[in-house]
Write a protein that holds these residues in place. Structure first.
Motif, PDB file in Angstrom:
ATOM      1  N   LEU A 154       9.297  -5.715  -4.599  1.00 24.00           N
ATOM      2  CA  LEU A 154      10.196  -6.103  -3.512  1.00 24.00           C
ATOM      3  C   LEU A 154       9.602  -7.420  -2.850  1.00 24.00           C
ATOM      4  O   LEU A 154       8.283  -7.353  -2.847  1.00 24.00           O
ATOM      5  N   TYR A 192      11.518  -6.198   6.309  1.00 23.70           N
ATOM      6  CA  TYR A 192      10.439  -5.481   5.927  1.00 23.70           C
ATOM      7  C   TYR A 192      10.179  -4.073   7.003  1.00 23.70           C
ATOM      8  O   TYR A 192       9.853  -3.213   6.714  1.00 23.70           O
ATOM      9  N   PHE A 219      10.714   2.676  -4.115  1.00 19.01           N
ATOM     10  CA  PHE A 219      10.808   1.787  -3.031  1.00 19.01           C
ATOM     11  C   PHE A 219       9.252   1.896  -2.587  1.00 19.01           C
ATOM     12  O   PHE A 219       8.584   1.070  -2.291  1.00 19.01           O
ATOM     13  N   LYS A 262       5.249  -4.497  -2.606  1.00 20.11           N
ATOM     14  CA  LYS A 262       5.952  -5.182  -1.912  1.00 20.11           C
ATOM     15  C   LYS A 262       5.250  -6.453  -1.297  1.00 20.11           C
ATOM     16  O   LYS A 262       3.971  -6.317  -1.199  1.00 20.11           O
ATOM     17  N   TYR A 263       6.092  -7.393  -1.044  1.00 15.41           N
ATOM     18  CA  TYR A 263       5.661  -8.723  -0.805  1.00 15.41           C
ATOM     19  C   TYR A 263       6.428  -8.905   0.726  1.00 15.41           C
ATOM     20  O   TYR A 263       7.616  -9.039   0.452  1.00 15.41           O
ATOM     21  N   THR A 298       1.668  -3.034   0.043  1.00 13.06           N
ATOM     22  CA  THR A 298       2.268  -4.217   0.813  1.00 13.06           C
ATOM     23  C   THR A 298       1.397  -5.397   0.755  1.00 13.06           C
ATOM     24  O   THR A 298       0.261  -5.162   1.251  1.00 13.06           O
TER      25      THR A 298
END
Length: 189
Positions: free
Chosen positions: A54, A61, A79, A84-85, A99
């Motif tokens: 993501l 976010y 998810f 995640k970025y 993340t």
């Protein structure tokens, strides 16, 4: 090489703000008023299943990080598990597992992400980020679920660009109660 794909819920008049609620917007949650049907739901599940990572703007976010970690099920598990970025010049750290905060030059950061991931890197919502990706010719594909409603106000996806940005329609289909799924590919000259 990873592909950058943006996916958006959009009203007929181009509003993408708060389709699922959670924000202080007069029409927050507007997408829930219209059934996208089984085919539309399957499209979103398949899109998530195929995602490798993501890529999100700070506001999206923060909304996702507040909602998804406490949820369970196939969609939520994907998810929560995937990398995640978050693109932000103000965030210093992120609490949601897996993340990474990206603070550098957007073009360079996207180049590194493309090299790191072989599959789709999907941007949900994040209209300011998507505008930046379009402006810099970094977006490979744009997926729109256009809902048959005019909201009259709210944040829109498309802003001004310094040059014309050509897109090619790859597919379109009607699902549920009149929701159009449009998939565009960026055309680079």
């Amino acid at each position: 090489m990873g592909r950058i794909i943006a996916t958006e819920f959009m009203s007929l008049d181009g509003v993408v703000e708060a389709p699922g609620g959670g924000e202080e917007f007069e029409h927050a949650g507007w997408s829930f008023d219209i059934d996208r049907g089984e085919e539309g739901n399957k499209f979103k599940v398949d899109e998530t299943s195929e995602s490798e990572a993501l890529l999100l703007g700070r506001k999206t976010y923060e909304g996702f990080a507040a909602a998804w970690p406490s949820r369970e099920g196939e969609f939520a598990d994907k998810f929560n598990r995937m990398p995640k970025y978050v693109v932000s010049s103000t965030m210093r750290s992120a609490e949601w597992n897996n993340t990474t905060v990206l603070r550098g030059d957007l073009t360079q950061e996207i180049g590194r992400l493309r090299e790191r991931h072989g599959g789709p890197i999907v941007v949900h919502g994040s209209p300011t980020l998507v505008q930046g990706l379009i402006e810099r010719d970094l977006l490979d594909e744009l997926r729109l679920m256009v809902y048959p409603v005019v909201l009259g106000k709210g944040k829109r996806l498309f802003g001004s660009t310094t040059a014309k940005k050509r897109m090619r329609l790859q597919s379109s289909r009607l699902v549920g109660d009149g929701v159009e799924i449009l998939i565009y590919e960026a055309v680079r000259s």
